[in-house]
Scaffold this motif. Structure first.
Motif, PDB file in Angstrom:
ATOM      1  N   PRO A  90      39.593  50.590  46.760  1.00  0.00           N
ATOM      2  CA  PRO A  90      39.882  51.944  46.315  1.00  0.00           C
ATOM      3  C   PRO A  90      41.392  52.218  46.349  1.00  0.00           C
ATOM      4  N   PRO A  91      41.794  53.381  45.768  1.00  0.00           N
ATOM      5  CA  PRO A  91      41.011  54.391  45.060  1.00  0.00           C
ATOM      6  C   PRO A  91      40.481  53.859  43.723  1.00  0.00           C
ATOM      7  N   PRO A  92      39.519  54.544  43.144  1.00  0.00           N
ATOM      8  CA  PRO A  92      38.950  54.063  41.895  1.00  0.00           C
ATOM      9  C   PRO A  92      40.000  53.924  40.799  1.00  0.00           C
ATOM     10  N   ARG A  93      39.852  52.871  40.010  1.00  0.00           N
ATOM     11  CA  ARG A  93      40.731  52.588  38.858  1.00  0.00           C
ATOM     12  C   ARG A  93      42.161  52.217  39.264  1.00  0.00           C
ATOM     13  N   HIS A  94      42.376  52.007  40.541  1.00  0.00           N
ATOM     14  CA  HIS A  94      43.727  51.662  40.978  1.00  0.00           C
ATOM     15  C   HIS A  94      44.023  50.187  40.720  1.00  0.00           C
ATOM     16  N   ALA A  95      45.276  49.910  40.363  1.00  0.00           N
ATOM     17  CA  ALA A  95      45.727  48.527  40.170  1.00  0.00           C
ATOM     18  C   ALA A  95      47.177  48.425  40.603  1.00  0.00           C
ATOM     19  N   ASN A  96      47.624  47.215  40.848  1.00  0.00           N
ATOM     20  CA  ASN A  96      49.019  46.979  41.196  1.00  0.00           C
ATOM     21  C   ASN A  96      49.673  46.057  40.173  1.00  0.00           C
ATOM     22  N   ILE A  97      50.930  46.362  39.827  1.00  0.00           N
ATOM     23  CA  ILE A  97      51.741  45.415  39.062  1.00  0.00           C
ATOM     24  C   ILE A  97      52.442  44.538  40.090  1.00  0.00           C
ATOM     25  N   LEU A  98      52.183  43.232  39.999  1.00  0.00           N
ATOM     26  CA  LEU A  98      52.661  42.284  41.019  1.00  0.00           C
ATOM     27  C   LEU A  98      53.470  41.160  40.366  1.00  0.00           C
ATOM     28  N   GLY A  99      53.988  40.289  41.231  1.00  0.00           N
ATOM     29  CA  GLY A  99      54.736  39.127  40.737  1.00  0.00           C
ATOM     30  C   GLY A  99      56.222  39.377  40.603  1.00  0.00           C
ATOM     31  N   TRP A 100      56.714  40.379  41.320  1.00  0.00           N
ATOM     32  CA  TRP A 100      58.123  40.756  41.222  1.00  0.00           C
ATOM     33  C   TRP A 100      59.024  39.746  41.918  1.00  0.00           C
ATOM     34  N   PRO A 101      60.202  39.505  41.369  1.00  0.00           N
ATOM     35  CA  PRO A 101      61.164  38.648  42.075  1.00  0.00           C
ATOM     36  C   PRO A 101      61.648  39.341  43.342  1.00  0.00           C
ATOM     37  N   ASP A 102      62.283  38.585  44.232  1.00  0.00           N
ATOM     38  CA  ASP A 102      62.764  39.164  45.492  1.00  0.00           C
ATOM     39  C   ASP A 102      64.017  40.022  45.293  1.00  0.00           C
ATOM     40  N   GLU A 103      64.877  39.634  44.366  1.00  0.00           N
ATOM     41  CA  GLU A 103      66.187  40.287  44.229  1.00  0.00           C
ATOM     42  C   GLU A 103      66.049  41.643  43.543  1.00  0.00           C
ATOM     43  N   HIS A 104      66.718  42.635  44.144  1.00  0.00           N
ATOM     44  CA  HIS A 104      66.663  43.993  43.601  1.00  0.00           C
ATOM     45  C   HIS A 104      67.133  44.032  42.148  1.00  0.00           C
TER      46      HIS A 104
END
Lengths: 123, 166
Positions: A90-104
């Motif tokens: 949860p929460p419903p319909r939640h997702a994450n955008i992932l795979g980000w590099p370490d450097e700002h």
């Protein structure tokens, strides 16, 4: 439910600096948090009213903030930046955008591209 | 003189501060130069656009100094990041428009020079004296991280000159 490349993701905005006066998205709206994730909601199959209710219920109200709008981007645009989208409920319909590099600065580069490809829907 | 050239010259003036001369005359000249720079920076900081930028920075700090300010899991803007952002503003070329200030979920303070979604430069600080930057010009992206002291790093100056040259 697996994430489809053609579905749309909503990033709800309660922070006014996440968009500009000309209704374009600022890159900070798509910058990852300390867990290197950008939290979004999958809006496929929902009416406008249901989408706003999703944002109000799970983003704005818990923080006692006003829902100002949402940045909308298609999953395939996210994938084109060598990022991925993972359903995390949860929460419903939640997702994450992932795979980000370490450097700002590298994160910002990708966020600039996402922001340029997204559209802003003002509430 | 074009705006792009003027932006480059401004940076050159600041960067040339502190020569290699050791004579009394050289020292006096260096002190005079510092006073000239200080004199030049006073009207800049008192100008309407920069006063607006300072007010916006104060507002961002006040609004975003607690965790979760974005409704998600954003880190707070720290006092160190705020102080560094204040200092950084004094290095901005006065000949290009003042940037917009915004907070990052990572706790950075960002300054954005924006002409369109694909013509934009963003620089960020978080109190560590390392400036990160990213730019998008059309489909071409570039980013980097630079320590800095008394002047903006050259890639930033070059990017600003390019952003406002057309």
């Amino acid at each position: 439910m697996p994430v489809d490349p053609n579905e749309e993701l909503a990033r709800f905005a309660v922070e006014k600096s996440y968009y500009r006066a000309d209704n374009t998205i600022r890159p900070n709206a798509y910058m990852p948090d300390q867990e290197k994730a950008v939290s979004v909601f999958r809006q496929v199959g929902l009416s406008e009213g249901e989408i706003w209710e999703l944002g109000a219920t799970h983003v704005a109200r818990p923080r006692n903030k006003q829902l100002l709008g949402r940045a909308v981007i298609i999953v395939r645009e996210v994938l084109s930046q060598e990022l991925n989208v993972e359903s995390v409920e949860p929460p419903p319909r939640h997702a994450n955008i992932l795979g980000w590099p370490d450097e700002h600065e590298k994160q910002k580069e990708k966020a600039l591209e996402l922001a340029a490809r997204a559209t802003f829907v003002r509430r | 003189m074009t705006t792009a050239l003027a932006i480059g010259n401004f940076r050159g003036l600041r960067a040339s501060r502190g020569g290699t001369g050791v004579s009394a005359a050289s020292e006096a000249l260096d002190k005079l130069f510092v006073r000239v720079l200080e004199h030049l920076s006073i009207p800049a900081m008192q100008s309407e656009p920069l006063r607006g930028l300072l007010a916006n920075l104060d507002e961002v700090y006040a609004r975003c100094s607690q965790p979760g300010w974005d409704g998600y899991d954003a880190m707070p803007i720290t006092e160190a990041a705020y102080e560094e952002a204040l200092e950084l503003i004094t290095l901005f070329p006065t000949l290009c428009p003042p940037p917009d200030v915004s907070p990052d979920p990572s706790g950075h303070v960002s300054f954005e020079w924006y002409r369109s979604p694909r013509k934009v430069l963003v620089i960020s600080v978080n109190g560590t004296r390392v400036l990160t930057f990213a730019r998008l010009f059309g489909s071409r992206k570039m980013s980097g991280a630079e320590p800095y002291d008394r002047s903006l790093p050259q890639p930033i100056v070059d990017s600003l000159a390019r952003l406002y040259s057309q």
